[in-house]
Scaffold this motif. Structure first.
Motif, PDB file in Angstrom:
ATOM      1  N   ALA A  51     -14.973  33.377 -21.510  1.00 43.71           N
ATOM      2  CA  ALA A  51     -15.559  34.462 -22.011  1.00 43.71           C
ATOM      3  C   ALA A  51     -16.271  35.586 -21.211  1.00 43.71           C
ATOM      4  CB  ALA A  51     -16.683  33.775 -22.825  1.00 43.71           C
ATOM      5  N   ALA A  52     -17.064  36.173 -21.447  1.00 43.14           N
ATOM      6  CA  ALA A  52     -17.579  37.260 -20.617  1.00 43.14           C
ATOM      7  C   ALA A  52     -19.146  37.249 -20.635  1.00 43.14           C
ATOM      8  CB  ALA A  52     -17.104  38.603 -21.135  1.00 43.14           C
ATOM      9  N   GLY A  53     -19.713  36.408 -19.788  1.00 35.48           N
ATOM     10  CA  GLY A  53     -21.131  36.250 -19.428  1.00 35.48           C
ATOM     11  C   GLY A  53     -21.828  35.363 -20.451  1.00 35.48           C
ATOM     12  N   PHE A  54     -21.052  34.407 -20.921  1.00 38.22           N
ATOM     13  CA  PHE A  54     -21.620  33.073 -21.762  1.00 38.22           C
ATOM     14  C   PHE A  54     -20.420  31.918 -21.727  1.00 38.22           C
ATOM     15  CE2 PHE A  54     -19.491  35.729 -24.749  1.00 38.22           C
ATOM     16  CZ  PHE A  54     -18.890  34.767 -25.858  1.00 38.22           C
ATOM     17  N   ALA A  55     -21.046  31.159 -22.175  1.00 37.00           N
ATOM     18  CA  ALA A  55     -20.296  29.843 -22.354  1.00 37.00           C
ATOM     19  C   ALA A  55     -19.546  29.560 -21.089  1.00 37.00           C
ATOM     20  CB  ALA A  55     -19.093  30.053 -23.436  1.00 37.00           C
ATOM     21  N   ASN A  56     -20.495  29.370 -19.832  1.00 34.56           N
ATOM     22  CA  ASN A  56     -19.905  29.013 -18.711  1.00 34.56           C
ATOM     23  C   ASN A  56     -19.809  27.518 -18.583  1.00 34.56           C
ATOM     24  OD1 ASN A  56     -20.092  31.624 -16.749  1.00 34.56           O
ATOM     25  ND2 ASN A  56     -21.684  31.760 -17.993  1.00 34.56           N
ATOM     26  N   ILE A  77     -18.353  19.717 -15.990  1.00 32.06           N
ATOM     27  CA  ILE A  77     -19.486  19.929 -16.736  1.00 32.06           C
ATOM     28  C   ILE A  77     -19.298  20.855 -17.799  1.00 32.06           C
ATOM     29  CG2 ILE A  77     -21.854  20.102 -16.817  1.00 32.06           C
ATOM     30  CD1 ILE A  77     -21.266  17.753 -15.485  1.00 32.06           C
ATOM     31  N   SER A  78     -19.313  20.801 -19.280  1.00 33.94           N
ATOM     32  CA  SER A  78     -19.000  21.699 -19.965  1.00 33.94           C
ATOM     33  C   SER A  78     -20.211  22.190 -20.690  1.00 33.94           C
ATOM     34  CB  SER A  78     -17.885  21.325 -21.118  1.00 33.94           C
ATOM     35  OG  SER A  78     -16.946  20.853 -20.223  1.00 33.94           O
ATOM     36  N   ALA A  79     -20.187  23.513 -20.953  1.00 36.34           N
ATOM     37  CA  ALA A  79     -21.090  24.122 -22.215  1.00 36.34           C
ATOM     38  C   ALA A  79     -21.062  23.633 -23.489  1.00 36.34           C
ATOM     39  CB  ALA A  79     -20.915  25.478 -22.056  1.00 36.34           C
ATOM     40  N   THR A  80     -22.230  23.789 -24.137  1.00 33.05           N
ATOM     41  CA  THR A  80     -22.264  23.330 -25.433  1.00 33.05           C
ATOM     42  C   THR A  80     -21.003  24.129 -26.354  1.00 33.05           C
ATOM     43  OG1 THR A  80     -24.254  22.662 -25.605  1.00 33.05           O
ATOM     44  CG2 THR A  80     -23.405  23.000 -27.562  1.00 33.05           C
ATOM     45  N   PRO A  81     -20.160  23.587 -27.143  1.00 31.00           N
ATOM     46  CA  PRO A  81     -19.273  24.341 -27.662  1.00 31.00           C
ATOM     47  C   PRO A  81     -19.973  25.510 -28.657  1.00 31.00           C
ATOM     48  CG  PRO A  81     -18.651  21.992 -27.941  1.00 31.00           C
ATOM     49  CD  PRO A  81     -20.018  21.860 -27.320  1.00 31.00           C
ATOM     50  N   GLN A  82     -19.121  26.731 -28.516  1.00 33.43           N
ATOM     51  CA  GLN A  82     -19.538  27.730 -29.457  1.00 33.43           C
ATOM     52  C   GLN A  82     -21.006  28.202 -29.067  1.00 33.43           C
ATOM     53  OE1 GLN A  82     -18.020  25.012 -31.623  1.00 33.43           O
ATOM     54  NE2 GLN A  82     -16.163  25.921 -30.753  1.00 33.43           N
ATOM     55  N   THR A  83     -21.368  27.855 -27.889  1.00 30.35           N
ATOM     56  CA  THR A  83     -22.717  28.616 -27.365  1.00 30.35           C
ATOM     57  C   THR A  83     -22.746  29.844 -27.245  1.00 30.35           C
ATOM     58  OG1 THR A  83     -24.633  28.239 -25.872  1.00 30.35           O
ATOM     59  CG2 THR A  83     -22.185  28.043 -24.924  1.00 30.35           C
ATOM     60  N   ILE A  84     -23.602  30.673 -27.540  1.00 30.63           N
ATOM     61  CA  ILE A  84     -23.647  32.091 -27.511  1.00 30.63           C
ATOM     62  C   ILE A  84     -24.604  32.488 -26.098  1.00 30.63           C
ATOM     63  CG2 ILE A  84     -23.641  32.753 -29.915  1.00 30.63           C
ATOM     64  CD1 ILE A  84     -26.393  33.159 -29.833  1.00 30.63           C
ATOM     65  N   TYR A  85     -24.999  31.428 -25.476  1.00 31.62           N
ATOM     66  CA  TYR A  85     -25.728  31.454 -24.071  1.00 31.62           C
ATOM     67  C   TYR A  85     -25.187  31.320 -23.031  1.00 31.62           C
ATOM     68  CZ  TYR A  85     -29.612  31.366 -27.466  1.00 31.62           C
ATOM     69  OH  TYR A  85     -30.325  31.429 -28.693  1.00 31.62           O
ATOM     70  N   TYR A  86     -25.537  31.592 -21.875  1.00 28.44           N
ATOM     71  CA  TYR A  86     -25.088  31.214 -20.560  1.00 28.44           C
ATOM     72  C   TYR A  86     -24.083  30.070 -20.409  1.00 28.44           C
ATOM     73  CZ  TYR A  86     -24.332  31.011 -15.693  1.00 28.44           C
ATOM     74  OH  TYR A  86     -24.013  30.986 -14.305  1.00 28.44           O
ATOM     75  N   GLY A  87     -24.748  28.846 -20.778  1.00 30.15           N
ATOM     76  CA  GLY A  87     -23.914  27.824 -20.707  1.00 30.15           C
ATOM     77  C   GLY A  87     -24.449  26.843 -19.372  1.00 30.15           C
ATOM     78  N   VAL A  88     -23.539  26.439 -18.628  1.00 29.08           N
ATOM     79  CA  VAL A  88     -24.150  25.846 -17.426  1.00 29.08           C
ATOM     80  C   VAL A  88     -23.627  26.333 -16.067  1.00 29.08           C
ATOM     81  CG1 VAL A  88     -24.122  23.613 -18.552  1.00 29.08           C
ATOM     82  CG2 VAL A  88     -22.226  23.976 -17.505  1.00 29.08           C
ATOM     83  N   GLY A  89     -24.357  26.129 -15.106  1.00 28.98           N
ATOM     84  CA  GLY A  89     -23.828  26.930 -13.967  1.00 28.98           C
ATOM     85  C   GLY A  89     -24.885  26.449 -12.666  1.00 28.98           C
ATOM     86  N   GLN A  90     -24.855  27.403 -11.697  1.00 29.72           N
ATOM     87  CA  GLN A  90     -25.526  27.122 -10.597  1.00 29.72           C
ATOM     88  C   GLN A  90     -25.560  25.819  -9.860  1.00 29.72           C
ATOM     89  OE1 GLN A  90     -26.259  29.982  -9.291  1.00 29.72           O
ATOM     90  NE2 GLN A  90     -26.519  31.581 -10.670  1.00 29.72           N
ATOM     91  N   ALA A 111     -28.937  26.487 -24.505  1.00 25.28           N
ATOM     92  CA  ALA A 111     -29.854  26.854 -25.859  1.00 25.28           C
ATOM     93  C   ALA A 111     -31.292  26.808 -25.367  1.00 25.28           C
ATOM     94  CB  ALA A 111     -29.548  26.011 -26.982  1.00 25.28           C
ATOM     95  N   PRO A 112     -32.203  27.651 -26.264  1.00 26.80           N
ATOM     96  CA  PRO A 112     -33.512  27.527 -25.524  1.00 26.80           C
ATOM     97  C   PRO A 112     -34.012  26.007 -25.686  1.00 26.80           C
ATOM     98  CG  PRO A 112     -33.017  29.367 -27.448  1.00 26.80           C
ATOM     99  CD  PRO A 112     -31.772  28.684 -27.112  1.00 26.80           C
TER     100      PRO A 112
END
Length: 396
Positions: A51-56, A77-90, A111-112
């Motif tokens: 994606a671009a800027g989210f779901a990392n 390590i995966s982001a939550t499916p269909q997340t509209i947020y950054y995801g996982v990183g760093q 997610a918050p």
């Protein structure tokens, strides 16, 4: 060999097809992790997305020379499916057994509430089990980090977190991409997940100390397995992303904000030295204004030292928990405040920590106004100028 050159990039049509970033390399002994019959000596954990800027997501690649890398085909390590947020990183990586016993620490912004920090462990460098969330005891709510590493001599984890971004209203509505500073913390291993004891704040490295508008995403100097016991240890050395050169002493809010743009980014170096807790608060002046700081003074500004006002601690201490901030109003009015938002003006950084109440042996610090700029004085009458307010108390 010449360089730099690219050793890892996006894979078209894959989970990391849009971009890859934030790599962390660790040494180990990885036995046939890709199913190709080869063993590898290095693993690179990195962030990627389709994606671009989210779901990392976080992935891994392996190498024996640090130049040629082969990717594991799926995220570890995966982001939550269909997340509209950054995801996982760093990701921050530690090798617990010098083989494939990888401890992976990462930021979870699926997610918050955002910016939760998680520990996951593996015995092969690929398949991870979440061990728990890192305690936030002692951290600011918005804390997001750049790196983490272990002190094998003392049993402390060190982590360096970004401070909050400047409010665009203080930089002529220019949104800065890099934070003004980073703060180094440590915590005992036994408390990392439990929060039995809190993160201990050690020191902030920001515009006040460096002069650079942006100081962010610091990486800790560590050995090939993730320990800080190298180089200048017991000093803790960090390499920060900075904007360079610093803005001039008389830069407007817009000019200062623009100096932090990505095309000005560079790499800086700072270190925390144990048992050097006090910082000297000095008052400088040129033919136009005063500046009071424990840190950087523009060498081209014609400033000279007027007086030493006292000393502040580099981190909160028992009794000394009042933060003194360096702030700036407009292009030239530097002032010190105990308000973390700099009273709505541009924050430069933190000068240190003093006392809110008078105690024996302390000196009072007053903020004064000349009619066009501010300064700090020990004199309760502000040396004949207008008394603005009592700020607090410092060590002489």
């Amino acid at each position: 060999m010449t360089g730099p050159f690219t050793v890892l990039g996006e894979t078209p049509g894959s989970w990391d097809s849009v971009y890859v970033c934030n790599p962390k390399v660790i040494k180990g002994a990885f036995n046939n992790p890709l199913g190709d019959g080869q063993n590898y000596s290095y693993a690179m954990y990195y962030v990627g997305t389709a994606a671009a800027g989210f779901a990392n997501n976080i992935g891994v690649a392996f190498s024996n020379d640090g130049i040629g890398w082969k990717k594991y085909p799926q995220p570890v390590i995966s982001a939550t499916p269909q997340t509209i947020y950054y995801g996982v990183g760093q990701p921050a990586v530690y090798n617990s057994d010098h083989k494939a016993g990888i401890w992976l620490f990462y930021e979870d912004a699926n997610a918050p509430p955002l910016n939760q920090h998680v520990e996951a462990i593996s015995t092969d460098g690929i398949h991870f089990t979440v061990a728990g969330k890192l305690t936030a005891n002692g951290l600011l709510p918005e804390a997001n980090w750049g790196d983490m590493a272990y002190d094998s001599s003392t049993g402390y984890w060190y982590a360096v977190f970004n401070t909050a971004l400047r409010n665009p209203s203080t930089t002529a509505n220019i949104t800065e991409r890099g934070q003004p500073g980073v703060t180094l913390y440590r915590i005992k291993n036994a408390s990392l997940l439990t929060g039995t004891s809190s993160w201990q704040q050690l020191k902030s490295f920001d515009t006040n100390l460096s002069g650079n508008e942006s100081n962010f995403l610091a990486g800790l100097l560590r050995d090939q397995y993730g320990n800080v016991n190298v180089g200048p240890y017991p000093a803790i050395q960090m390499f920060t992303s900075i904007s360079n050169p610093p803005p001039r002493w008389d830069a407007s809010p817009a000019s200062a904000g623009k100096s932090g743009f990505p095309d000005q980014w560079d790499i800086g170096e700072v270190e925390w030295i144990p048992n050097h807790a006090l910082m000297t608060l000095n008052r400088y002046a040129n033919k136009t204004v005063h500046e009071v700081t424990t840190g950087w003074i523009d060498p081209t500004g014609g400033f000279s030292l007027e007086s030493t006002l006292g000393h502040l601690y580099e981190s909160p201490q028992q009794g000394a928990t009042l933060a003194f901030y360096g702030c700036k109003d407009g292009a030239t009015d530097y002032f010190v405040s105990t308000d973390g938002a700099c009273e709505g003006k541009r924050i430069i950084g933190i000068d240190g920590y003093g006392y809110s109440q008078s105690e024996a042996g302390l000196v009072a610090l007053y903020r004064c106004y000349t009619g066009h700029d501010h300064f700090v004085s020990r004199d309760p009458k502000c040396e004949g100028q207008t008394v603005d307010r009592l700020l607090g108390y410092a060590i002489p």
